[in-house]
Design a protein around this motif. Structure first.
Motif, PDB file in Angstrom:
ATOM      1  N   ASP A 133      -8.328   4.785   4.693  1.00 48.65           N
ATOM      2  CA  ASP A 133      -9.078   3.761   3.954  1.00 48.65           C
ATOM      3  C   ASP A 133     -10.522   4.243   3.852  1.00 48.65           C
ATOM      4  N   HIS A 145       0.804  -1.225   0.000  1.00 47.39           N
ATOM      5  CA  HIS A 145       0.000   0.000   0.000  1.00 47.39           C
ATOM      6  C   HIS A 145       0.835   1.272   0.000  1.00 47.39           C
ATOM      7  N   SER A 160      -7.494   5.890  -1.221  1.00 52.14           N
ATOM      8  CA  SER A 160      -6.624   5.944  -0.048  1.00 52.14           C
ATOM      9  C   SER A 160      -5.624   7.078  -0.227  1.00 52.14           C
ATOM     10  N   TYR A 205      -5.837  -0.855  -3.235  1.00 53.42           N
ATOM     11  CA  TYR A 205      -6.601   0.385  -3.249  1.00 53.42           C
ATOM     12  C   TYR A 205      -6.649   0.952  -4.672  1.00 53.42           C
TER      13      TYR A 205
END
Length: 532
Positions: free
Chosen positions: A433, A391, A418, A413
């Protein structure tokens, strides 16, 4: 007097300047810094201070590592003209020592109270035994055994807490003595170096003691029983129903000293409406914001493929046409910014001159799509990924990519779902999130995370690091900025007069934030003053 006459008698002394002895200032005695004034990397004396990076450096560091920095000065010069911060360090250390002493005091009191409570259990049982003989002998042994078990388990924890905070007291006392010695006997340069070198140590020590204070508890043991006795033959527990209770509580006296994170206050400075101009294909949509060191605001318009510059009055003073839809932007130096492309595998570097002329310097090819971007240190960025299970990643200014040692959940994502940022002082990554209505705080050193969920956090968007490392998050659902502590406590919420806040950034001195939103037909760009 005789001495001064001699200077008049001999020709070679006639040019000597005579002053009163009481007017002579004592020359600072050189103080043994025990390696504190040496560069950790090159073992050279620290002679320079980089004001951009806020750190002392040796000659080699100044030439090799800080050649791109705008302000590298001699320590001797800045030490002479800068006000000493030793008083602040001393105040912090004294505060640390006092809080650690408070922890020691209450752990000691808790241990004494624990002993007293356990003794009271036995006394209570003995009073009961006067009326019920053998049954209460059995009861005493049974309850005392459980009480001692509670005591043994709890004493281990209290003893460790007591020992840890005695060490904190010793560390703070030792540091205070060092500061006093250097302040009394060291040169201004040595004082300045010591202060800079000890800031991180004091910050870590303060954080440890703050955590201990927040977890401070008093442990008590109580004994209760049902006075309605039952007839034998039954077990001891059936004769007299009883319960041994271990209770943790925060002493009232300690509640007043338990530290709280500072609450940020926002005061609006100015606001502008973002309107479509003649050369725009649509209404401006600012997906990325950041401040240059001199206070100018850089914005990237995702809709119209532009990079724009605003002054402190939010007057547009510069514009540059891009060939792609930009997403995130970060100021790299006084006259350089980096832009992510969201859907493309590259990061562009642009020069922003003092006269607001913008030119493309270079492009770094990367292997992952990135959206949000911020500085990790002077050489690297922290970037949020698009459609990737990693991420957040690290990308150097030359385009080298690597991963954090973080166990991210196995999810991806999509773009715009995000945003991320980095807390440099505590080495933490922050991630919003939108789908889960959460803010995730990852501690890199311990590979742990805090999941922040709260009624005030609904559809979190952009994120930035503010005063005292607090986390500022744009909340779409409530049209607000929520402040979260670095440990994950929701501290406050500030209602904005704009719908769907989307992106937030803060000046280098943490005094002003800029916020923009996404709602069609009502897009704004606003500046706020930040205070405690």
């Amino acid at each position: 007097m005789d001495c001064s006459n001699i200077h008049k008698t001999y020709a070679f002394m006639k040019n000597h300047k005579l002053v009163k002895a009481k007017d002579i200032k004592e020359k600072p005695v050189s103080f043994d810094m025990k390696g504190l004034d040496q560069c950790d990397e090159h073992q050279e004396v620290l002679k320079f201070f980089c004001e951009d990076e806020n750190q002392p450096c040796c000659s080699t560091c100044a030439i090799v590592d800080h050649q791109k920095c705008n302000s590298v000065v001699e320590i001797q010069t800045i030490a002479e003209r800068s006000a000493s911060t030793s008083s602040k360090l001393k105040a912090s250390l004294q505060d640390i020592r006092e809080k650690a002493e408070t922890v020691v005091k209450y752990t000691k009191s808790s241990k004494e109270q624990l002993d007293q409570d356990v003794k009271e259990v036995s006394l209570k049982i003995r009073r009961m035994r006067d009326n019920v003989m053998k049954m209460f002998d059995d009861l005493e042994r049974s309850v005392a055994k459980d009480a001692e078990s509670f005591k043994t388990e709890t004493l281990d924890k209290l003893t460790k807490k007591h020992s840890d905070n005695e060490k904190h007291i010793a560390d703070a006392t030792k540091s205070l003595e060092t500061i006093d010695n250097i302040h009394q006997h060291g040169t201004p340069s040595q004082q300045f170096i010591m202060e800079q070198r000890m800031k991180k140590q004091v910050s870590e020590l303060s954080s440890n003691v703050e955590k201990e204070c927040q977890r401070l508890e008093t442990v008590t043991v109580s004994f209760d029983f049902d006075e309605t006795l039952k007839l034998p033959p039954l077990s001891i527990s059936d004769y007299i129903p009883w319960q041994l209770t271990l209770k943790y509580s925060l002493p009232e006296a300690v509640k007043t000293i338990t530290p709280v994170d500072p609450i940020v206050k926002l005061t609006k400075i100015t606001s502008i409406d973002l309107k479509q101009t003649a050369d725009d294909v649509g209404e401006p949509l600012y997906s990325g914001l950041d401040f240059l060191p001199d206070g100018r605001l850089v914005a990237v318009d995702n809709k119209n493929k532009k990079c724009l510059i605003y002054n402190e009055k939010l007057e547009k003073v510069g514009s540059f046409q891009l060939s792609y839809n930009p997403f995130g932007v970060v100021a790299v130096s006084e006259e350089e910014v980096a832009i992510t492309c969201g859907g493309r595998y590259k990061i562009d570097f642009l020069r922003v001159s003092k006269s607001n002329e913008i030119t493309l310097i270079r492009t770094c090819k990367v292997t992952t799509k990135y959206d949000s971007i911020c500085l990790k240190d002077k050489r690297n960025f922290v970037v949020g990924t698009v459609d990737d299970t990693r991420h957040v990643r690290i990308v150097s200014q030359s385009g080298e990519e690597k991963d954090f040692s973080i166990n991210f959940p196995s999810k991806k994502y999509p773009i715009n779902n995000s945003a991320s940022t980095y807390i440099r002082n505590s080495d933490k990554v922050v991630l919003t999130d939108r789908d889960e209505d959460t803010v995730l705080i990852y501690d890199i050193k311990s590979n742990t995370r805090v999941v922040v969920k709260d009624d005030q956090i609904k559809n979190p968007r952009g994120v930035a690091v503010g005063l005292s490392d607090c986390i500022l998050v744009c909340i779409k659902e409530t049209d607000s900025i929520v402040q979260i502590s670095p440990t994950g406590r929701v501290l406050s919420s500030y209602k904005l007069d704009m719908d769907f806040p989307y992106t937030v950034c803060i000046t280098k001195d943490k005094s002003i934030i800029a916020v923009t939103n996404t709602v069609i037909g009502k897009r704004k760009l606003q500046l706020f003053k930040v205070t405690y």
